[in-house]
Write a protein that holds these residues in place. Structure first.
Motif, PDB file in Angstrom:
ATOM      1  N   GLU A 323      37.081  48.459  47.303  1.00  0.00           N
ATOM      2  CA  GLU A 323      36.138  48.385  48.422  1.00  0.00           C
ATOM      3  C   GLU A 323      34.794  47.841  47.944  1.00  0.00           C
ATOM      4  OE1 GLU A 323      34.513  51.922  50.941  1.00  0.00           O
ATOM      5  OE2 GLU A 323      36.719  51.954  50.895  1.00  0.00           O
ATOM      6  N   ARG A 326      34.879  44.271  47.533  1.00  0.00           N
ATOM      7  CA  ARG A 326      35.251  43.595  48.774  1.00  0.00           C
ATOM      8  C   ARG A 326      36.600  42.886  48.631  1.00  0.00           C
ATOM      9  NH1 ARG A 326      30.520  43.287  46.862  1.00  0.00           N
ATOM     10  NH2 ARG A 326      30.984  41.343  45.760  1.00  0.00           N
ATOM     11  N   GLN A 327      37.590  43.611  48.065  1.00  0.00           N
ATOM     12  CA  GLN A 327      38.920  43.026  47.843  1.00  0.00           C
ATOM     13  C   GLN A 327      39.937  43.641  48.796  1.00  0.00           C
ATOM     14  OE1 GLN A 327      38.639  43.974  43.517  1.00  0.00           O
ATOM     15  NE2 GLN A 327      39.335  41.872  43.240  1.00  0.00           N
ATOM     16  N   SER A 328      40.892  42.812  49.223  1.00  0.00           N
ATOM     17  CA  SER A 328      41.797  43.302  50.261  1.00  0.00           C
ATOM     18  C   SER A 328      43.140  43.793  49.711  1.00  0.00           C
ATOM     19  CB  SER A 328      42.031  42.197  51.295  1.00  0.00           C
ATOM     20  OG  SER A 328      42.620  41.097  50.634  1.00  0.00           O
ATOM     21  N   HIS A 330      46.161  46.009  48.278  1.00  0.00           N
ATOM     22  CA  HIS A 330      46.508  47.372  48.672  1.00  0.00           C
ATOM     23  C   HIS A 330      46.376  48.306  47.456  1.00  0.00           C
ATOM     24  CE1 HIS A 330      48.446  50.704  50.582  1.00  0.00           C
ATOM     25  NE2 HIS A 330      48.467  50.009  51.713  1.00  0.00           N
TER      26      HIS A 330
END
Ligand code: SER
Length: 392
Positions: A323, A326-328, A330
């Motif tokens: 978070e 800013r990484q998506s 999982h």
């Protein structure tokens, strides 16, 4: 006390107010035309634009970029070095010149962040046989009343052996308890926070320097180092973003000496960010760097207690890290790769111990032994050394 998030906002707002547009977040994986393995400076995603391609957002840019540096790997654990860190940056793509950048830099540190100018020292390029001293920057700092130290090698920045380069001016802040003394090169309590590069040349493979038609300014400031100064902490590991690591890890794995705690926090956090940019462990390239980070984590973890395991790592720490950067990716996928790599390394160590218990390897090992262990048993030299000496 200013937080890391507020520090970022203050920086970006300052440059937005001066006509800079925010660049999109870049990944740790540079574009294929860049020769580096990982993004190691805020300017990497901008390389083509610094070289002349018009940027869709204009000629004044600012941003925050995650970076990874392996050159400093052995220094991780001291007060200032991190493997993955963030860099705040500002860029003039052929717009304003160096003196303007230095003046803004000085003003932001003094007025935006409240750093006493008496705690600042700068260095400038003092010239060599090919390029004259950076008189312009020198004069600017004299006007601003900041002490200047000229150097040669330390004030020349280049993006690798060829490509963009030029003289730079570095801003240092005093971190000692007493009054500032010495100079940046003579006293390491002067900590470098901000580098302003006057990008004026392209270096060719034959070593020649070609002046750029449209010189640029590229600045980069290590976020964690700046926050360390603003939060007045003894090291980068004591700033707010490391707090969850420093409180959680001793709870999981018992008493850890200071250096191990710092190394584990740095390497685990860095591994998560690299995995967050979809790199997976492998024998070469980026995946190899990741593998080294995870293995160094494990050897540090197992040195005092082989029952420690990454399965204990709370998913919240992985989530918090992804978070923050800013990484998506999982979090559960990231955790799965970490555990898988732990299992593989454990098996490799078990096999290594078995092979090394053979009489042939009881004395000191020759180069042929190392070659045999590598080629026949898949045991790399550094791993064999670790199994013999316990030092990873
Ligand atoms: N490229 C310069 C550096 O990495 C300024 O960002 O120091």
């Amino acid at each position: 006390m200013i937080t890391t998030d507020q520090t970022v906002e203050t920086f970006l707002d300052y440059f937005r107010e001066r006509g800079h547009r925010l660049t999109p977040d870049g990944s740790l994986i540079p574009s294929p035309e860049d020769p580096v393995l990982f993004t190691s400076s805020g300017m990497h995603p901008l390389t083509p634009y610094l070289r002349g391609r018009p940027h869709p957002l204009g000629r004044r840019l600012t941003g925050l970029q995650r970076c990874l540096r392996t050159t400093d790997l052995d220094e991780v654990g001291d007060d200032t070095h991190l493997t993955v860190f963030e860099m705040l940056g500002s860029w003039s793509l052929g717009d304003y010149h160096g003196p303007q950048s230095l003046r803004w830099g000085f003003e932001l540190l003094r007025d935006g962040f409240g750093i006493d100018p008496n705690r600042m020292h700068v260095t400038v390029f003092g010239g060599d046989e090919r390029v004259e001293p950076d008189h312009e920057s020198w004069r600017t700092w004299n006007d601003l009343g900041v002490p200047v130290e000229p150097t040669t090698d330390d004030n020349w920045w280049s993006n690798g052996p060829t490509g963009l380069c030029g003289p730079d001016s570095e801003i240092f802040v005093w971190t000692g308890d007493d009054i500032p003394q010495g100079t940046p090169t003579s006293d390491d309590r002067w900590v470098e926070v901000w580098n302003h590069v006057m990008m004026r040349y392209v270096r060719h493979p034959d070593g020649s320097l070609e002046p750029m038609h449209r010189p640029c300014v590229d600045t980069g400031m290590g976020l964690e180092r700046l926050v360390r100064i603003l939060q007045n902490t003894p090291s980068v590991f004591d700033i707010d973003v490391f707090e969850p690591w420093l409180t959680t890890l001793p709870r999981l794995w018992g008493q850890l000496d200071e250096r191990s705690l710092r190394l584990l926090s740095d390497h685990l956090r860095s591994s998560i960010v690299v995995l967050g940019d979809r790199v997976t462990p492998s024998p070469s390239g980026r995946g190899h760097i990741l593998r080294r980070l995870i293995r160094r984590t494990l050897t540090t973890l197992w040195r005092d207690d082989p029952t420690r395991t990454l399965s204990d790592l709370p998913i919240e720490l992985v989530e918090h890290t992804l978070e923050h950067f800013r990484q998506s990716a999982h979090p559960q996928d990231v955790r799965t790769v970490l555990l898988d790599e732990q299992r593989k390394f454990d098996l490799l160590l078990q096999r290594g111990r078995k092979v090394l218990s053979h009489r042939r390897f009881s004395g000191s090992l020759t180069d042929d032994d190392y070659r045999y262990l590598h080629d026949t048993h898949g045991l790399p030299r550094d791993l064999v050394v670790y199994l013999i000496t316990g030092v990873g």
